[in-house]
Motif scaffolding. Sequence first.
Motif, PDB file in Angstrom:
ATOM      1  N   THR A 138      -3.591  -0.717   5.988  1.00 48.61           N
ATOM      2  CA  THR A 138      -2.444  -1.018   6.846  1.00 48.61           C
ATOM      3  C   THR A 138      -2.682  -0.658   8.306  1.00 48.61           C
ATOM      4  N   ALA A 145       3.063 -10.796  -4.153  1.00 49.17           N
ATOM      5  CA  ALA A 145       2.302  -9.741  -3.466  1.00 49.17           C
ATOM      6  C   ALA A 145       1.202  -9.188  -4.364  1.00 49.17           C
ATOM      7  N   GLU A 198      -1.567 -11.860  -4.525  1.00 44.05           N
ATOM      8  CA  GLU A 198      -2.297 -11.959  -3.258  1.00 44.05           C
ATOM      9  C   GLU A 198      -3.101 -10.704  -2.959  1.00 44.05           C
ATOM     10  N   ALA A 199      -2.646  -9.551  -3.454  1.00 41.69           N
ATOM     11  CA  ALA A 199      -3.410  -8.319  -3.253  1.00 41.69           C
ATOM     12  C   ALA A 199      -4.798  -8.436  -3.871  1.00 41.69           C
ATOM     13  N   THR A 233      -6.703 -12.214  -2.134  1.00 37.38           N
ATOM     14  CA  THR A 233      -7.077 -12.272  -0.719  1.00 37.38           C
ATOM     15  C   THR A 233      -8.186 -11.291  -0.371  1.00 37.38           C
ATOM     16  N   ARG A 234      -8.661 -10.524  -1.354  1.00 34.34           N
ATOM     17  CA  ARG A 234      -9.818  -9.670  -1.116  1.00 34.34           C
ATOM     18  C   ARG A 234     -11.071 -10.537  -1.027  1.00 34.34           C
ATOM     19  N   ALA A 270      -3.783  -1.865  -2.337  1.00 34.38           N
ATOM     20  CA  ALA A 270      -3.823  -3.275  -1.951  1.00 34.38           C
ATOM     21  C   ALA A 270      -2.453  -3.936  -2.095  1.00 34.38           C
ATOM     22  N   VAL A 271      -1.731  -3.623  -3.179  1.00 39.50           N
ATOM     23  CA  VAL A 271      -0.396  -4.209  -3.389  1.00 39.50           C
ATOM     24  C   VAL A 271       0.572  -3.730  -2.313  1.00 39.50           C
ATOM     25  N   LYS A 297      -0.278  -5.380   1.060  1.00 41.79           N
ATOM     26  CA  LYS A 297       0.100  -6.799   1.103  1.00 41.79           C
ATOM     27  C   LYS A 297       1.612  -6.950   1.207  1.00 41.79           C
ATOM     28  N   THR A 350       3.173  -6.528   4.667  1.00 43.75           N
ATOM     29  CA  THR A 350       3.094  -7.660   5.604  1.00 43.75           C
ATOM     30  C   THR A 350       4.109  -8.746   5.253  1.00 43.75           C
ATOM     31  N   MET A 351       4.537  -8.809   3.994  1.00 38.20           N
ATOM     32  CA  MET A 351       5.427  -9.875   3.541  1.00 38.20           C
ATOM     33  C   MET A 351       6.901  -9.531   3.729  1.00 38.20           C
TER      34      MET A 351
END
Length: 659
Positions: A369, A458, A461-462, A465-466, A558-559, A562, A565-566
Motif C-alpha cells: 500500500t 477484490a 484480483e488480489a 493482478t500479481r 494482497a487482499v 487491493k 484501492t477499490m
Amino acid sequence: MNVLVYNGSGVSSASRDYALYSLKSFLSSAYDVQLVSPKSLRTEPWEDSCAALVFPGGRDLPYQYDLAGKGNDRIRQYVKNGGRYLGFCAGAYYASARVEFEVGSELEVVGDRELRFFPGVCKGTAFPGFEYSTEAGAREVAVQLNRTAWRDHWSQSPESVQVWYNGGGYFVEPEEGSTSISVLGRYSQLPGSPVAGVKCDVGSGTAVLWGVHPEHPTLADPSSAWTPPEHSTEKFEEKEHRRKGLLRMTLAILGLEVSDVPAQPPKLLPLFLTSPDPEQVTNVFNSFTHKSSPPATDLKDRHDHFVLQPQSDARSIVADHKSQPGSTDVDELHSAKKDIIVCSDGIPATDVAPLFDLQLYFRLLQEATSSPSPSFGGILLYGEAVTSTQTMLDKNDKFLAALPTGLACLASHQIAGRGRGGNTWVSPAGCLQFSLVLRLPSPQSSKIVFIQYLFGLAVVEAVRTRPGYEDVGVRLKWPNDIYGDLGVDGNGKKVYKKIGGILVNSSYAGDQFSLVVGCGINTSNPLPTTSINELVSYHNSQTGSTLAPFTQEVLLAAVMAKFSTMWPVFLEQGFGAFTDLYLTRWIHQNQRVTIQSTSQVVKIIGITPDHGLLRTVVVDMDRYGNEVFGGGGGGQQKFVDLQPDGNGFDMIQNLLVAR
C-alpha cells in the motif's frame, strides 16, 4: 465439503449429539460437520457440497413425515449419483425398503420406506425391553465382524466389537444373495446371528446402515440407569479403542478422508489486538474501556464477554489457556470469556502467535500500500483459535462500535464459523478466515448489496493482478463464492470447485451502517475441495511456470491492499465502475439455467445496476432444445431478475434454486 447430520422431528438428541461429537473427532481436519434440517434437504442446493449425509437414531416415522416425496427423492438421487449415506438405528430403519418394528405391540410400526438403500426388511427390536426416550432395554451388545468385508479398510480388524444398542433392528437377508449388499457385522448373541450392519451399493454411491450405535461411547454416562453386566471383564479402554476403530473404519468404507486418531476437543486461545501504529491500538483500548460503565477493562456484550489484558502477561495467558480442557459444546465456547491482549508494546512475535507471522504480514501490507498506516487491515484482532470472527463482531454491538473501520479480525482456526444462511462450520487447516469492519453512511445504503460482489472481486484480483498470476483460475460464482477453474474433464465439461466465500452482515445505528464482511479462502489445504495453491500448482503444470504458492500472510496483505484501492472508488462511483471486470471474472456469462420454482429456462446476462439483482432473460427453445429466441415474444426480451439473498446455484443440476 460438508458432512450433514440430520436434525428434524423424531431425532434423538443424544444420538444426534454423540454423532456430531464422534464425526467431528475423525473428520474435522477435512470436512465441516454440521446439522441439516428437513427443510434444507427439501429446498436448498446441498448436494454439490455434501460429502456424506448422516441420519442418527430416534423415531423414523417423523423422518418419513418431513421428507416424504421430494426430500427422499433428492436424498436417493444424491446417493445414486455418488453420494454417501450413514444411518444409525432409526436412520438404518429409515433407509430400508420396509420397516417391521415391534409387531403386535403398542409400539408397532410397519410400512414401506422410500429410500430403499437396503432393498429388504429391517426388523426390530433385536433385543427386548426398548422404550422411547429412555435407556430401558439399552445395553452393550457384541457385534461379530465379517472380516472379509473389512479387509480392504481394516487389515487388523477384531473378531468382535462391543457396541451400544438401544432399540435398533436387524436386516433380513434376501433368500437369494445380492451383489450390491455386503454384511459388515452380526449380532453374535442372538440365535442365528442376524445382520447388525450392512454396506449397500446404490448406483454410484454407498450407504452404510447400523442397527447399533458405534457413534455412542461404549458405556453410558454416569447418570444412566444402565450399568454393564457383572460378567463383562473387557477393560473400558480396550472396548472404546475397538468401538472407535469400528466408527473410523465405517467412515473409511464410505470413502471419507478420516484422521488416524480422534481430534482433541478444541481450546479457545486469546486474541491479540495489534498494529504497526501503536496509536491505533491505544485508541481502540480507550474506546473499549469507555463502553463499560463505569470504565473497565472487561465488557459483557450481547453475545460474548471480552476482557482486556496487558501485553506483558501474554505468555502466561496463552499458557493458561492451553492448560485448560477443551470442549465440543459450542454454547459453552461462546459463553467463555474472551481474553484480548492489548499489544501496545509492539507486534507479537511468532513464539506467542506461531501460526500467523504478524510482523511479516504488516511489512507486506505496508509495502503493497506504500503506507505506514494502511486503511484496511492495518490493525488486527488475531486469535489462533476462536469461536467465530463473524459472530464476535456482528453479534456484539458495543464491542463493534469500539472498533475502527478497516480493522480485520483474523483466526487461524474457527470452531464455530458462520456462513451464508446461518450455516456453521469448522475451518480446516490452511484456510485464511477473517472479518473486516466497514461503515457506510445511511444515504448510501443502496450500495450494501454490492459489497459482497466488490469484496469477492477484490479477492480474485488480489491473486490475478500479481505479475505472473494473471491466468491462475480464480473465479467468481454468484452471489458470494470464490471458485477455482480446473480446466475440463475427460468429457470436455468445465470443472469448477469452491475455494472460498463471502458473508456480509449489517446493522444500523447513529445514521450509519456498520458492516462486517466475513471471508474464508482455502489457501493451501487441498481438502475438502481445492485451494488457491492447488490452482497455482495446476497452472504451473499446464504452462511450465514456477509460480510460488501463497502463504496466508501474503494472501491477506494482497487482499487488503487491493480492497483499499477499490473502496474509495466504490463509495464515489458505485459498483458500476467494476461491473465489466466482475463479469469477466464470474463463471456465468451467457450460462443457460433452469429456475427451479417456475421451471423457466433463462440465460444469465449480468447484474442490475440499481439493486444488484441477477439479470436473466427468458429463453425460448425449439423441439430439439436449441435456443431460437431470447424470450418474451413480440420482439421484446423478457427479463427475470433474482435477488442474491434468496437464490443460489445448484451447479450439478444447473438450477437456480431458492434458499
